[in-house]
Write a protein that holds these residues in place. Structure first.
Motif, PDB file in Angstrom:
ATOM      1  N   ASP A 159       0.871  -1.172   0.000  1.00 46.25           N
ATOM      2  CA  ASP A 159       0.000   0.000   0.000  1.00 46.25           C
ATOM      3  C   ASP A 159       0.915   1.231   0.000  1.00 46.25           C
ATOM      4  O   ASP A 159       1.812   1.337   0.844  1.00 46.25           O
ATOM      5  CB  ASP A 159      -0.870  -0.037   1.273  1.00 46.25           C
ATOM      6  CG  ASP A 159      -1.849   1.115   1.328  1.00 46.25           C
ATOM      7  OD1 ASP A 159      -1.879   1.908   0.360  1.00 46.25           O
ATOM      8  OD2 ASP A 159      -2.569   1.223   2.339  1.00 46.25           O
ATOM      9  N   GLY A 160       0.699   2.138  -0.933  1.00 49.07           N
ATOM     10  CA  GLY A 160       1.534   3.350  -0.989  1.00 49.07           C
ATOM     11  C   GLY A 160       0.756   4.604  -0.694  1.00 49.07           C
ATOM     12  O   GLY A 160       1.231   5.708  -0.972  1.00 49.07           O
ATOM     13  N   THR A 161      -0.431   4.469  -0.102  1.00 45.37           N
ATOM     14  CA  THR A 161      -1.250   5.657   0.182  1.00 45.37           C
ATOM     15  C   THR A 161      -0.620   6.463   1.321  1.00 45.37           C
ATOM     16  O   THR A 161      -0.355   5.897   2.388  1.00 45.37           O
ATOM     17  CB  THR A 161      -2.679   5.241   0.630  1.00 45.37           C
ATOM     18  OG1 THR A 161      -3.095   4.165  -0.203  1.00 45.37           O
ATOM     19  CG2 THR A 161      -3.643   6.397   0.540  1.00 45.37           C
ATOM     20  N   PRO A 162      -0.409   7.768   1.135  1.00 47.56           N
ATOM     21  CA  PRO A 162       0.144   8.563   2.241  1.00 47.56           C
ATOM     22  C   PRO A 162      -0.819   8.586   3.431  1.00 47.56           C
ATOM     23  O   PRO A 162      -2.035   8.602   3.245  1.00 47.56           O
ATOM     24  CB  PRO A 162       0.283   9.969   1.644  1.00 47.56           C
ATOM     25  CG  PRO A 162       0.194   9.796   0.168  1.00 47.56           C
ATOM     26  CD  PRO A 162      -0.626   8.569  -0.070  1.00 47.56           C
ATOM     27  N   THR A 163      -0.277   8.543   4.630  1.00 44.59           N
ATOM     28  CA  THR A 163      -1.121   8.621   5.836  1.00 44.59           C
ATOM     29  C   THR A 163      -0.843   9.938   6.552  1.00 44.59           C
ATOM     30  O   THR A 163       0.195  10.574   6.310  1.00 44.59           O
ATOM     31  CB  THR A 163      -0.796   7.472   6.809  1.00 44.59           C
ATOM     32  OG1 THR A 163       0.598   7.565   7.129  1.00 44.59           O
ATOM     33  CG2 THR A 163      -1.092   6.118   6.204  1.00 44.59           C
ATOM     34  N   VAL A 164      -1.755  10.307   7.445  1.00 51.43           N
ATOM     35  CA  VAL A 164      -1.604  11.596   8.134  1.00 51.43           C
ATOM     36  C   VAL A 164      -0.286  11.652   8.905  1.00 51.43           C
ATOM     37  O   VAL A 164       0.424  12.651   8.895  1.00 51.43           O
ATOM     38  CB  VAL A 164      -2.791  11.802   9.119  1.00 51.43           C
ATOM     39  CG1 VAL A 164      -2.629  13.098   9.894  1.00 51.43           C
ATOM     40  CG2 VAL A 164      -4.091  11.798   8.349  1.00 51.43           C
ATOM     41  N   GLU A 165       0.040  10.525   9.567  1.00 52.67           N
ATOM     42  CA  GLU A 165       1.281  10.549  10.364  1.00 52.67           C
ATOM     43  C   GLU A 165       2.520  10.267   9.511  1.00 52.67           C
ATOM     44  O   GLU A 165       3.653  10.309  10.010  1.00 52.67           O
ATOM     45  CB  GLU A 165       1.195   9.578  11.556  1.00 52.67           C
ATOM     46  CG  GLU A 165       1.090   8.109  11.218  1.00 52.67           C
ATOM     47  CD  GLU A 165      -0.336   7.689  10.812  1.00 52.67           C
ATOM     48  OE1 GLU A 165      -0.523   6.499  10.581  1.00 52.67           O
ATOM     49  OE2 GLU A 165      -1.247   8.544  10.722  1.00 52.67           O
ATOM     50  N   GLY A 166       2.331  10.007   8.227  1.00 53.11           N
ATOM     51  CA  GLY A 166       3.462   9.741   7.327  1.00 53.11           C
ATOM     52  C   GLY A 166       4.286  11.003   7.096  1.00 53.11           C
ATOM     53  O   GLY A 166       3.904  12.099   7.513  1.00 53.11           O
ATOM     54  N   PRO A 167       5.431  10.873   6.414  1.00 52.71           N
ATOM     55  CA  PRO A 167       6.329  12.019   6.279  1.00 52.71           C
ATOM     56  C   PRO A 167       5.785  13.100   5.346  1.00 52.71           C
ATOM     57  O   PRO A 167       5.063  12.797   4.403  1.00 52.71           O
ATOM     58  CB  PRO A 167       7.579  11.390   5.658  1.00 52.71           C
ATOM     59  CG  PRO A 167       7.084  10.193   4.929  1.00 52.71           C
ATOM     60  CD  PRO A 167       5.917   9.680   5.718  1.00 52.71           C
ATOM     61  N   LEU A 168       6.148  14.324   5.657  1.00 50.76           N
ATOM     62  CA  LEU A 168       5.900  15.416   4.708  1.00 50.76           C
ATOM     63  C   LEU A 168       7.061  15.422   3.720  1.00 50.76           C
ATOM     64  O   LEU A 168       8.183  15.052   4.067  1.00 50.76           O
ATOM     65  CB  LEU A 168       5.824  16.749   5.446  1.00 50.76           C
ATOM     66  CG  LEU A 168       4.772  16.834   6.551  1.00 50.76           C
ATOM     67  CD1 LEU A 168       4.764  18.234   7.165  1.00 50.76           C
ATOM     68  CD2 LEU A 168       3.393  16.497   6.004  1.00 50.76           C
ATOM     69  N   HIS A 169       6.778  15.859   2.499  1.00 49.27           N
ATOM     70  CA  HIS A 169       7.827  15.933   1.469  1.00 49.27           C
ATOM     71  C   HIS A 169       8.238  17.402   1.335  1.00 49.27           C
ATOM     72  O   HIS A 169       7.424  18.239   0.941  1.00 49.27           O
ATOM     73  CB  HIS A 169       7.293  15.412   0.133  1.00 49.27           C
ATOM     74  CG  HIS A 169       6.935  13.951   0.170  1.00 49.27           C
ATOM     75  ND1 HIS A 169       7.708  12.989  -0.430  1.00 49.27           N
ATOM     76  CD2 HIS A 169       5.904  13.300   0.759  1.00 49.27           C
ATOM     77  CE1 HIS A 169       7.158  11.794  -0.215  1.00 49.27           C
ATOM     78  NE2 HIS A 169       6.067  11.966   0.495  1.00 49.27           N
ATOM     79  N   ALA A 170       9.498  17.688   1.682  1.00 51.04           N
ATOM     80  CA  ALA A 170       9.959  19.083   1.645  1.00 51.04           C
ATOM     81  C   ALA A 170      10.428  19.437   0.230  1.00 51.04           C
ATOM     82  O   ALA A 170      11.621  19.615  -0.036  1.00 51.04           O
ATOM     83  CB  ALA A 170      11.065  19.301   2.669  1.00 51.04           C
ATOM     84  N   VAL A 171       9.463  19.469  -0.671  1.00 54.13           N
ATOM     85  CA  VAL A 171       9.766  19.874  -2.051  1.00 54.13           C
ATOM     86  C   VAL A 171       8.765  20.958  -2.443  1.00 54.13           C
ATOM     87  O   VAL A 171       7.705  21.083  -1.831  1.00 54.13           O
ATOM     88  CB  VAL A 171       9.669  18.684  -3.044  1.00 54.13           C
ATOM     89  CG1 VAL A 171      10.608  17.563  -2.668  1.00 54.13           C
ATOM     90  CG2 VAL A 171       8.256  18.148  -3.134  1.00 54.13           C
ATOM     91  N   THR A 172       9.115  21.739  -3.472  1.00 58.51           N
ATOM     92  CA  THR A 172       8.144  22.713  -3.972  1.00 58.51           C
ATOM     93  C   THR A 172       7.276  21.985  -4.988  1.00 58.51           C
ATOM     94  O   THR A 172       7.780  21.450  -5.971  1.00 58.51           O
ATOM     95  CB  THR A 172       8.851  23.917  -4.627  1.00 58.51           C
ATOM     96  OG1 THR A 172       9.809  23.410  -5.544  1.00 58.51           O
ATOM     97  CG2 THR A 172       9.543  24.790  -3.615  1.00 58.51           C
ATOM     98  N   PHE A 173       5.983  21.957  -4.724  1.00 57.53           N
ATOM     99  CA  PHE A 173       5.095  21.109  -5.533  1.00 57.53           C
ATOM    100  C   PHE A 173       4.593  21.795  -6.800  1.00 57.53           C
ATOM    101  O   PHE A 173       4.390  21.159  -7.809  1.00 57.53           O
ATOM    102  CB  PHE A 173       3.891  20.669  -4.691  1.00 57.53           C
ATOM    103  CG  PHE A 173       4.243  19.579  -3.730  1.00 57.53           C
ATOM    104  CD1 PHE A 173       4.226  18.257  -4.139  1.00 57.53           C
ATOM    105  CD2 PHE A 173       4.590  19.856  -2.425  1.00 57.53           C
ATOM    106  CE1 PHE A 173       4.551  17.240  -3.256  1.00 57.53           C
ATOM    107  CE2 PHE A 173       4.912  18.851  -1.539  1.00 57.53           C
ATOM    108  CZ  PHE A 173       4.895  17.544  -1.957  1.00 57.53           C
ATOM    109  N   ALA A 174       4.402  23.109  -6.730  1.00 60.99           N
ATOM    110  CA  ALA A 174       3.877  23.842  -7.877  1.00 60.99           C
ATOM    111  C   ALA A 174       2.610  23.171  -8.418  1.00 60.99           C
ATOM    112  O   ALA A 174       2.562  22.718  -9.566  1.00 60.99           O
ATOM    113  CB  ALA A 174       4.931  23.932  -8.972  1.00 60.99           C
TER     114      ALA A 174
END
Ligand SMILES: Cc1cc2nc3c(=O)[nH]c(=O)nc-3n(C[C@H](O)[C@H](O)[C@H](O)COP(=O)(O)OP(=O)(O)OC[C@H]3O[C@@H](n4cnc5c(N)ncnc54)[C@H](O)[C@@H]3O)c2cc1C
Length: 489
Positions: A171-186
């Motif tokens: 399962d690759g669904t992001p979860t609330v407690e999962g990591p934030l991605h420090a990238v600019t998403f645009a």
């Protein structure tokens, strides 16, 4: 030539950049020495930094990939290129990969910002240290890094949630407690170059790095940042001096030695090099008082790398987020499951590699597992060379990882192939926070027992392995230490 500072920071990664930020905000006169160069990225150009070194793209993959390599059995480090990106420490029990440059590990990391996955990470290390005490610092550093969860509107290629949507195994669904991605998403920008931001750095600034987030602003507030300056040893001064510490530094650009003095020295050279500095300063140079616990409780965060030869025809995993969390749908029993990341060779399409290898990078992934290990390794200095002793058999996590990889192999039909020996990108400990000099090397303010004014603010001070990517724990520790120093005045 001698300069005197209130605080001198050694290293500009997560520990060093955050400390420099907090202390310059508090009005301290701060110097920072970083052995690597400023990197040539869009945000650094915007800061007006003129002397920048390229990241290892194109043909530079052959000249700028490695800074130095050290064989633990073969003596001292061999420096290949001062502007090189990675340091490799090859050691029989576990090898270590870390990086060099202004902004430290933030140029090469996969931009996952998260709290520890083990319960009570900050419990029982020191009476004054607790999860509650560190929490405001997590909140602050995570907000400053500006990460978030990916959204459908971001139109990111190769989202794990899509890839494994119909899988019974993963399962690759992001979860609330999962990591934030420090990238600019645009969001909505269909022209976003999703091959910018992998582990070879982010020339266009897709990945949020520490030079952009903290160091540029700290320089504007008065931080003296000495790039290509390598600390060689720290020496305690006697009472006759204005400062308590002298740091011997080598200026790689000018090719000369210099001395910098400071009332406080904050070591943030990354675990391997902070331990090297402390061990060398104690054992070879006689610059610091003894630290009985130095080098003990070294950990690897349970890092375990496998190549995952999916051979996915038509796929292009060289574009997308630098790494994504995946989980077993049915983790089974047997303790906390390993923290699993799938990592594409993002950016490898921009390397001057033979065509078959470039194609291979498009179709295959790295499966990177980690988890809280026993952190019972030792680091010593023997005959002028660092030696790491670490036995994976003493940490249950490695057996759990092997079981998980076997399940993934059976379930997906593609067996992940583990590297023949352990590697870590998360070395930590060796100068851990503890209640006293018997149970640790530093106190609750990161100050080295028996060495007033000398502090450790990087991963070497972490009390145990977080079992998840550690950069936010390092940043929070540094923020907490600096806040106490600043409050003290
Ligand atoms: C490929 C890769 C991917 C990663 N991905 C993630 C991730 O997604 N999330 C996460 O949380 N963590 C990640 N990490 C780990 C993270 O990068 C490190 O845990 C973190 O950078 C360590 O912070 P630090 O301050 O201890 O040291 P570093 O960030 O390593 O900084 C140390 C700095 O000190 C400098 N230095 C060393 N010796 C000297 C000296 N003698 N004098 C002057 N300067 C010196 C170095 O050049 C370096 O710039 C990753 C690491 C790697 C290698």
């Amino acid at each position: 030539m001698t300069d005197v500072y209130d605080a001198l920071v050694v290293g500009s990664g997560f520990g060093g950049a955050v400390a420099a930020d907090r202390l310059t905000r508090a009005g301290w006169r701060v110097g920072l020495v970083e052995r690597g160069p400023w990197r040539d990225t869009a945000p650094v150009r915007k800061l007006g930094i003129r002397q920048r070194a390229p990241l290892p793209y194109g043909w530079r993959v052959y000249s700028h990939f490695l800074r130095n390599i050290e064989l633990a059995s073969g003596g001292r480090a061999m420096v290949l290129n001062q502007d090189g990106l990675f340091e490799v420490f090859v050691n029989a029990d576990v090898s270590i990969l870390c990086s060099s440059g202004v902004g430290g590990g933030s140029h090469v990391y996969t931009a996952l910002n998260v709290r520890p996955s083990v319960e009570g990470f900050w419990d029982d290390c020191h009476d004054a240290v607790s999860p509650a005490a560190l929490e405001p610092h997590y909140v602050r550093v995570i907000a400053e890094m500006g990460g978030r969860h990916p959204r459908v509107a971001d139109r990111i290629p190769n989202l794990a949630s899509e890839q494994w949507r119909d899988s019974d195994v993963l399962d690759g669904t992001p979860t609330v407690e999962g990591p934030l991605h420090a990238v600019t998403f645009a969001a909505g920008n269909t022209k976003r170059d999703w091959s910018d931001g992998g582990v070879l750095g982010s020339p266009q600034g897709t990945k949020r790095t520490l030079d952009e987030v903290y160091l540029g602003a700290a320089v504007r507030r008065g931080l003296h940042l000495f790039d290509l300056h390598e600390a060689l040893g720290v020496f305690r001064l006697d009472g006759a001096h204005r400062a308590r510490w002298r740091v011997e530094v080598y200026d790689h650009r000018a090719g000369r030695h210099r001395s910098l003095r400071a009332d406080r020295v904050l070591l943030a050279a990354g675990t391997l090099n902070t331990l090297r500095l402390l061990l060398r300063s104690r054992d070879e140079l006689g610059g610091v008082a003894d630290m009985p616990g130095l080098g003990a409780r070294f950990g690897t965060n349970g890092d375990w790398f496998s190549l995952w030869p999916l051979d996915a025809r038509g796929a292009d995993f060289t574009r997308g987020l630098p790494a994504q969390v995946v989980r077993l749908r049915r983790p089974g029993r047997g303790g906390v499951p390993p923290y699993l990341l799938q990592v594409g060779f993002v950016g490898s399409s921009k390397l001057a590699l033979p065509a078959p290898l470039r194609q291979w990078c498009k179709q295959n992934l790295v499966l990177f597992a980690m988890g809280s290990d026993a952190a019972d390794g030792t680091v010593t200095m023997e005959g002028g060379a660092l030696r790491v002793r670490y036995d994976t058999r003493r940490s249950l996590i490695f057996a759990r990882i092997r079981r998980t990889l076997a399940i993934i192999g059976r379930g997906t039909g593609v067996v992940p192939r583990s590297l023949p020996s352990p590697w870590t990108v998360h070395p930590l400990g060796g100068a851990v926070v503890g209640q006293d000099a018997r149970r640790g090397v530093v106190d609750h303010r990161g100050e080295v027992y028996g060495n007033p004014g000398l502090h450790v603010v990087d991963a070497a001070a972490l009390p145990r392995s977080p079992g998840a990517p550690p950069s936010m724990s390092i940043a929070a520790w540094s923020s907490w230490v600096a806040a106490q120093l600043a409050a003290q005045g």
